[in-house]
Design a protein around this motif. Sequence first.
Motif, PDB file in Angstrom:
ATOM      1  N   LEU A 180     -60.494  49.910 -81.996  1.00 35.57           N
ATOM      2  CA  LEU A 180     -61.323  50.622 -82.963  1.00 35.57           C
ATOM      3  C   LEU A 180     -62.418  51.385 -82.252  1.00 35.57           C
ATOM      4  O   LEU A 180     -62.645  52.566 -82.518  1.00 35.57           O
ATOM      5  N   VAL A 181     -63.098  50.750 -81.317  1.00 33.42           N
ATOM      6  CA  VAL A 181     -64.159  51.431 -80.560  1.00 33.42           C
ATOM      7  C   VAL A 181     -63.578  52.616 -79.809  1.00 33.42           C
ATOM      8  O   VAL A 181     -64.121  53.720 -79.835  1.00 33.42           O
ATOM      9  N   TRP A 182     -62.456  52.415 -79.144  1.00 28.86           N
ATOM     10  CA  TRP A 182     -61.819  53.519 -78.419  1.00 28.86           C
ATOM     11  C   TRP A 182     -61.399  54.626 -79.366  1.00 28.86           C
ATOM     12  O   TRP A 182     -61.558  55.803 -79.065  1.00 28.86           O
ATOM     13  N   SER A 183     -60.862  54.267 -80.530  1.00 27.03           N
ATOM     14  CA  SER A 183     -60.388  55.289 -81.459  1.00 27.03           C
ATOM     15  C   SER A 183     -61.541  56.128 -81.995  1.00 27.03           C
ATOM     16  O   SER A 183     -61.374  57.310 -82.261  1.00 27.03           O
ATOM     17  N   MET A 184     -62.720  55.518 -82.144  1.00 29.85           N
ATOM     18  CA  MET A 184     -63.883  56.299 -82.588  1.00 29.85           C
ATOM     19  C   MET A 184     -64.188  57.374 -81.569  1.00 29.85           C
ATOM     20  O   MET A 184     -64.395  58.536 -81.918  1.00 29.85           O
ATOM     21  N   ASP A 185     -64.212  57.013 -80.286  1.00 31.61           N
ATOM     22  CA  ASP A 185     -64.474  57.989 -79.234  1.00 31.61           C
ATOM     23  C   ASP A 185     -63.372  59.039 -79.182  1.00 31.61           C
ATOM     24  O   ASP A 185     -63.635  60.227 -79.076  1.00 31.61           O
ATOM     25  N   GLU A 186     -62.112  58.603 -79.260  1.00 32.57           N
ATOM     26  CA  GLU A 186     -60.990  59.534 -79.217  1.00 32.57           C
ATOM     27  C   GLU A 186     -60.993  60.460 -80.425  1.00 32.57           C
ATOM     28  O   GLU A 186     -60.701  61.641 -80.303  1.00 32.57           O
ATOM     29  N   SER A 187     -61.332  59.930 -81.594  1.00 36.97           N
ATOM     30  CA  SER A 187     -61.370  60.761 -82.793  1.00 36.97           C
ATOM     31  C   SER A 187     -62.418  61.844 -82.660  1.00 36.97           C
ATOM     32  O   SER A 187     -62.198  62.990 -83.028  1.00 36.97           O
ATOM     33  N   ARG A 188     -63.580  61.473 -82.137  1.00 38.74           N
ATOM     34  CA  ARG A 188     -64.634  62.470 -81.936  1.00 38.74           C
ATOM     35  C   ARG A 188     -64.170  63.533 -80.952  1.00 38.74           C
ATOM     36  O   ARG A 188     -64.378  64.713 -81.160  1.00 38.74           O
ATOM     37  N   ALA A 189     -63.540  63.102 -79.872  1.00 36.91           N
ATOM     38  CA  ALA A 189     -63.119  64.036 -78.837  1.00 36.91           C
ATOM     39  C   ALA A 189     -61.983  64.935 -79.322  1.00 36.91           C
ATOM     40  O   ALA A 189     -61.979  66.131 -79.059  1.00 36.91           O
ATOM     41  N   ALA A 190     -61.034  64.358 -80.047  1.00 35.72           N
ATOM     42  CA  ALA A 190     -59.840  65.099 -80.448  1.00 35.72           C
ATOM     43  C   ALA A 190     -59.939  65.701 -81.841  1.00 35.72           C
ATOM     44  O   ALA A 190     -59.109  66.503 -82.229  1.00 35.72           O
ATOM     45  N   GLY A 191     -60.963  65.301 -82.596  1.00 35.56           N
ATOM     46  CA  GLY A 191     -61.073  65.775 -83.970  1.00 35.56           C
ATOM     47  C   GLY A 191     -59.987  65.193 -84.852  1.00 35.56           C
ATOM     48  O   GLY A 191     -59.718  65.690 -85.934  1.00 35.56           O
ATOM     49  N   GLY A 192     -59.367  64.104 -84.410  1.00 37.06           N
ATOM     50  CA  GLY A 192     -58.258  63.511 -85.148  1.00 37.06           C
ATOM     51  C   GLY A 192     -58.684  62.336 -86.004  1.00 37.06           C
ATOM     52  O   GLY A 192     -59.840  61.974 -86.057  1.00 37.06           O
ATOM     53  N   ASN A 193     -57.705  61.733 -86.662  1.00 35.14           N
ATOM     54  CA  ASN A 193     -57.966  60.594 -87.532  1.00 35.14           C
ATOM     55  C   ASN A 193     -57.223  59.373 -87.018  1.00 35.14           C
ATOM     56  O   ASN A 193     -56.060  59.169 -87.331  1.00 35.14           O
ATOM     57  N   LEU A 194     -57.893  58.576 -86.219  1.00 30.38           N
ATOM     58  CA  LEU A 194     -57.305  57.349 -85.709  1.00 30.38           C
ATOM     59  C   LEU A 194     -57.917  56.127 -86.383  1.00 30.38           C
ATOM     60  O   LEU A 194     -57.475  55.017 -86.159  1.00 30.38           O
ATOM     61  N   TRP A 195     -58.925  56.322 -87.214  1.00 29.48           N
ATOM     62  CA  TRP A 195     -59.652  55.202 -87.817  1.00 29.48           C
ATOM     63  C   TRP A 195     -58.820  54.433 -88.829  1.00 29.48           C
ATOM     64  O   TRP A 195     -58.868  53.224 -88.869  1.00 29.48           O
ATOM     65  N   GLN A 196     -58.084  55.123 -89.673  1.00 31.62           N
ATOM     66  CA  GLN A 196     -57.397  54.461 -90.779  1.00 31.62           C
ATOM     67  C   GLN A 196     -56.485  53.343 -90.290  1.00 31.62           C
ATOM     68  O   GLN A 196     -56.446  52.276 -90.881  1.00 31.62           O
ATOM     69  N   ALA A 197     -55.790  53.572 -89.200  1.00 29.91           N
ATOM     70  CA  ALA A 197     -54.875  52.546 -88.691  1.00 29.91           C
ATOM     71  C   ALA A 197     -55.625  51.352 -88.112  1.00 29.91           C
ATOM     72  O   ALA A 197     -55.089  50.250 -88.057  1.00 29.91           O
ATOM     73  N   GLN A 198     -56.865  51.552 -87.694  1.00 31.61           N
ATOM     74  CA  GLN A 198     -57.621  50.484 -87.042  1.00 31.61           C
ATOM     75  C   GLN A 198     -58.402  49.619 -88.016  1.00 31.61           C
ATOM     76  O   GLN A 198     -58.652  48.457 -87.733  1.00 31.61           O
ATOM     77  N   LEU A 199     -58.824  50.168 -89.131  1.00 30.93           N
ATOM     78  CA  LEU A 199     -59.597  49.403 -90.109  1.00 30.93           C
ATOM     79  C   LEU A 199     -58.644  48.615 -91.001  1.00 30.93           C
ATOM     80  O   LEU A 199     -57.589  49.110 -91.380  1.00 30.93           O
ATOM     81  N   ARG A 200     -59.038  47.399 -91.351  1.00 30.89           N
ATOM     82  CA  ARG A 200     -58.139  46.531 -92.110  1.00 30.89           C
ATOM     83  C   ARG A 200     -58.927  45.683 -93.111  1.00 30.89           C
ATOM     84  O   ARG A 200     -60.025  45.231 -92.808  1.00 30.89           O
ATOM     85  N   ASN A 201     -58.346  45.477 -94.285  1.00 28.03           N
ATOM     86  CA  ASN A 201     -58.897  44.559 -95.265  1.00 28.03           C
ATOM     87  C   ASN A 201     -57.723  43.806 -95.894  1.00 28.03           C
ATOM     88  O   ASN A 201     -56.954  44.375 -96.665  1.00 28.03           O
ATOM     89  N   ASP A 202     -57.600  42.541 -95.569  1.00 23.84           N
ATOM     90  CA  ASP A 202     -56.476  41.733 -96.055  1.00 23.84           C
ATOM     91  C   ASP A 202     -56.472  41.565 -97.570  1.00 23.84           C
ATOM     92  O   ASP A 202     -55.439  41.221 -98.143  1.00 23.84           O
ATOM     93  N   PHE A 203     -57.596  41.798 -98.221  1.00 28.61           N
ATOM     94  CA  PHE A 203     -57.665  41.657 -99.678  1.00 28.61           C
ATOM     95  C   PHE A 203     -57.035  42.836-100.414  1.00 28.61           C
ATOM     96  O   PHE A 203     -56.739  42.734-101.603  1.00 28.61           O
ATOM     97  N   GLU A 204     -56.867  43.969 -99.747  1.00 28.88           N
ATOM     98  CA  GLU A 204     -56.422  45.166-100.470  1.00 28.88           C
ATOM     99  C   GLU A 204     -55.120  44.963-101.234  1.00 28.88           C
ATOM    100  O   GLU A 204     -55.069  45.222-102.436  1.00 28.88           O
ATOM    101  N   GLN A 205     -54.077  44.530-100.585  1.00 26.56           N
ATOM    102  CA  GLN A 205     -52.779  44.443-101.261  1.00 26.56           C
ATOM    103  C   GLN A 205     -52.791  43.489-102.449  1.00 26.56           C
ATOM    104  O   GLN A 205     -52.333  43.858-103.537  1.00 26.56           O
TER     105      GLN A 205
END
Length: 135
Positions: A38-63
């Motif tokens: 998650l920490v790496w994806s934040m840096d990569e997202s900023r650098a690449a302008g991409g969206n890597l956060w959604q795959a890294q964040l999780r909430n087991d209660f959602e489903q």
Amino acid sequence: GVLVTPGIHVSTPDAYRALNREAIAVAEEAVPRATRELVWSMDESRAAGGNLWQAQLRNDFEQPVFKSHPEVAKIHRALEKTSALAVRMSGSGSTVFSLYRNASEARAAASSLAWPCQVFRSVSRSEYLRQFRGA
């Protein structure tokens, strides 16, 4: 970001009972790795302008909550259709939040929704402490 507060009561004890405990146990083994990613994806997202956060964040209660409260799932899907970097339910629900690159994207998303919501911004630890202390 955008915080949607639909006023739907979700019973926390019921949400806990509905969790798939076996799946959570397996996922827990991956928490240290997931945190690093998650920490790496934040840096990569900023650098690449991409969206890597959604795959890294999780909430087991959602489903389980989405299954018992379809309106919360509908809110989640509506936010996913915006320019959000990530969409997740908060805790055991029913509040759902989304993260955006900037305030104008968050405001545009909020104005497109049919549920009560607020635009928010995150603050640094130092800004939080200044505000908390009233400085």
